[in-house]
Design a protein around this motif. Structure first.
Motif, PDB file in Angstrom:
ATOM      1  N   ALA A  17      12.402   0.363  11.627  1.00 35.44           N
ATOM      2  CA  ALA A  17      11.046   0.891  11.712  1.00 35.44           C
ATOM      3  C   ALA A  17      10.620   1.505  10.385  1.00 35.44           C
ATOM      4  O   ALA A  17       9.483   1.344   9.939  1.00 35.44           O
ATOM      5  CB  ALA A  17      10.965   1.922  12.830  1.00 35.44           C
ATOM      6  N   ALA A  18      11.549   2.208   9.741  1.00 37.48           N
ATOM      7  CA  ALA A  18      11.237   2.818   8.445  1.00 37.48           C
ATOM      8  C   ALA A  18      10.967   1.744   7.395  1.00 37.48           C
ATOM      9  O   ALA A  18      10.064   1.864   6.569  1.00 37.48           O
ATOM     10  CB  ALA A  18      12.396   3.708   7.999  1.00 37.48           C
ATOM     11  N   TRP A  19      11.725   0.651   7.434  1.00 37.84           N
ATOM     12  CA  TRP A  19      11.574  -0.419   6.459  1.00 37.84           C
ATOM     13  C   TRP A  19      10.295  -1.214   6.668  1.00 37.84           C
ATOM     14  O   TRP A  19       9.661  -1.687   5.732  1.00 37.84           O
ATOM     15  CB  TRP A  19      12.785  -1.338   6.523  1.00 37.84           C
ATOM     16  N   ALA A  20       9.894  -1.373   7.956  1.00 37.86           N
ATOM     17  CA  ALA A  20       8.796  -2.274   8.289  1.00 37.86           C
ATOM     18  C   ALA A  20       7.414  -1.682   8.036  1.00 37.86           C
ATOM     19  O   ALA A  20       6.416  -2.383   8.175  1.00 37.86           O
ATOM     20  CB  ALA A  20       8.902  -2.704   9.751  1.00 37.86           C
ATOM     21  N   GLN A  21       7.299  -0.424   7.691  1.00 43.90           N
ATOM     22  CA  GLN A  21       6.003   0.170   7.426  1.00 43.90           C
ATOM     23  C   GLN A  21       5.380  -0.475   6.184  1.00 43.90           C
ATOM     24  O   GLN A  21       5.994  -0.516   5.128  1.00 43.90           O
ATOM     25  CB  GLN A  21       6.144   1.678   7.237  1.00 43.90           C
ATOM     26  N   THR A  22       4.160  -0.976   6.329  1.00 44.31           N
ATOM     27  CA  THR A  22       3.514  -1.681   5.222  1.00 44.31           C
ATOM     28  C   THR A  22       2.427  -0.823   4.592  1.00 44.31           C
ATOM     29  O   THR A  22       1.918   0.119   5.201  1.00 44.31           O
ATOM     30  CB  THR A  22       2.901  -3.007   5.697  1.00 44.31           C
ATOM     31  N   SER A  23       2.081  -1.182   3.371  1.00 46.00           N
ATOM     32  CA  SER A  23       1.012  -0.498   2.645  1.00 46.00           C
ATOM     33  C   SER A  23       0.101  -1.557   2.035  1.00 46.00           C
ATOM     34  O   SER A  23       0.575  -2.525   1.438  1.00 46.00           O
ATOM     35  CB  SER A  23       1.618   0.393   1.550  1.00 46.00           C
ATOM     36  N   GLU A  24      -1.224  -1.373   2.207  1.00 48.53           N
ATOM     37  CA  GLU A  24      -2.191  -2.354   1.703  1.00 48.53           C
ATOM     38  C   GLU A  24      -3.034  -1.734   0.590  1.00 48.53           C
ATOM     39  O   GLU A  24      -3.560  -0.626   0.737  1.00 48.53           O
ATOM     40  CB  GLU A  24      -3.084  -2.832   2.848  1.00 48.53           C
ATOM     41  N   THR A  25      -3.138  -2.443  -0.519  1.00 43.93           N
ATOM     42  CA  THR A  25      -3.898  -1.952  -1.670  1.00 43.93           C
ATOM     43  C   THR A  25      -4.901  -3.021  -2.093  1.00 43.93           C
ATOM     44  O   THR A  25      -4.543  -4.190  -2.221  1.00 43.93           O
ATOM     45  CB  THR A  25      -2.975  -1.635  -2.863  1.00 43.93           C
TER      46      THR A  25
END
Length: 239
Positions: free
Chosen positions: A26-34
């Motif tokens: 779950a910690a690894w799968a967090q995504t960020s969009e820029t």
């Protein structure tokens, strides 16, 4: 009784391991969009293979790339004349446009519409190269609109029309996945035939990143497993 203790140890270890793996995943799968939008307002040189190069250095936090989309706002010109690609700072190469409409079954000049106001995404339903074969809309400026799969045909834009018809898309935006997004991104546009001239008003780059599993996360998982094994070992001795 000894067998029962062994079963408890196995089930407890499996439970601890599964729980920690879910937490780490779950910690690894967090995504960020820029999103980056660039105002250009430059003419694409007419009938000039040297084209228009634009390179910009980007700084993006969050790990490695998991998805990229590109938006293009191009006015005027003749769509079938245009060739464009995007290259990344650490690998990846996508052909965005490659003489749309050119094939052995259509005009060797491609589509004659005037401009693009589009989003390019690998997850779109239809290939931009044959947009007139799908349901498509033009805005009030005559630009193609909507979301399309990039052209992806990794052949020279001056290739024979028969090659366009027989070449499958391969240079797509997924080529950036797994790479580091930081550094110089290059957008290139060229007009390959004399005639009306295109103008690049702006373009946008939307980058989604996924954090890499960190050393401390795996360290905590390892400590949790060791603690769980010690707890289970102590329980077994008291049975």
């Amino acid at each position: 009784q000894g067998d029962w203790s062994s079963d408890v140890c196995s089930s407890d270890l499996l439970g601890i391991t599964a729980g920690l793996m879910v937490w780490a995943g779950a910690a690894w799968a967090q995504t960020s969009e820029t999103n980056f939008t660039f105002s250009v307002n430059q003419l694409v040189p007419d009938a000039n293979v040297n084209g228009l190069f634009m390179t910009t250095n980007l700084s993006i936090t969050g790990g490695t790339i998991s998805d990229v989309t590109v938006s293009l706002d191009i006015t005027g010109g003749y769509n079938g004349d245009l060739y464009g690609f995007l290259s990344g700072p650490n690998g990846g190469f996508a052909v965005l446009l490659n003489r749309v409409g050119v094939s052995n079954n259509a005009s060797s000049f491609g589509y004659g519409n005037h401009g693009f106001d589009i989003v390019l995404s690998d997850s779109a339903a239809n290939d931009v190269h044959y947009y007139q074969s799908a349901s498509y809309l033009l805005n009030g400026n005559g630009q193609l609109t909507g979301t399309w799969v990039p052209d992806g045909r990794n052949i020279g834009p001056q290739s024979a029309p028969s090659l366009f018809g027989s070449t499958a898309p391969s240079a797509l935006l997924s080529s950036f996945n797994g790479t580091d997004p930081n550094g110089g991104w290059t957008l290139f546009l060229a007009d390959l035939s004399v005639g009306s001239q295109s103008q690049l008003l702006s373009w946008s780059l939307d980058v989604t990143t996924v954090p890499e599993p960190s050393v401390w996360a795996f360290g905590i998982m390892g400590l949790g497993l060791l603690a769980g094994m010690g707890k289970i070992s102590g329980r077994s001795k008291t049975k």
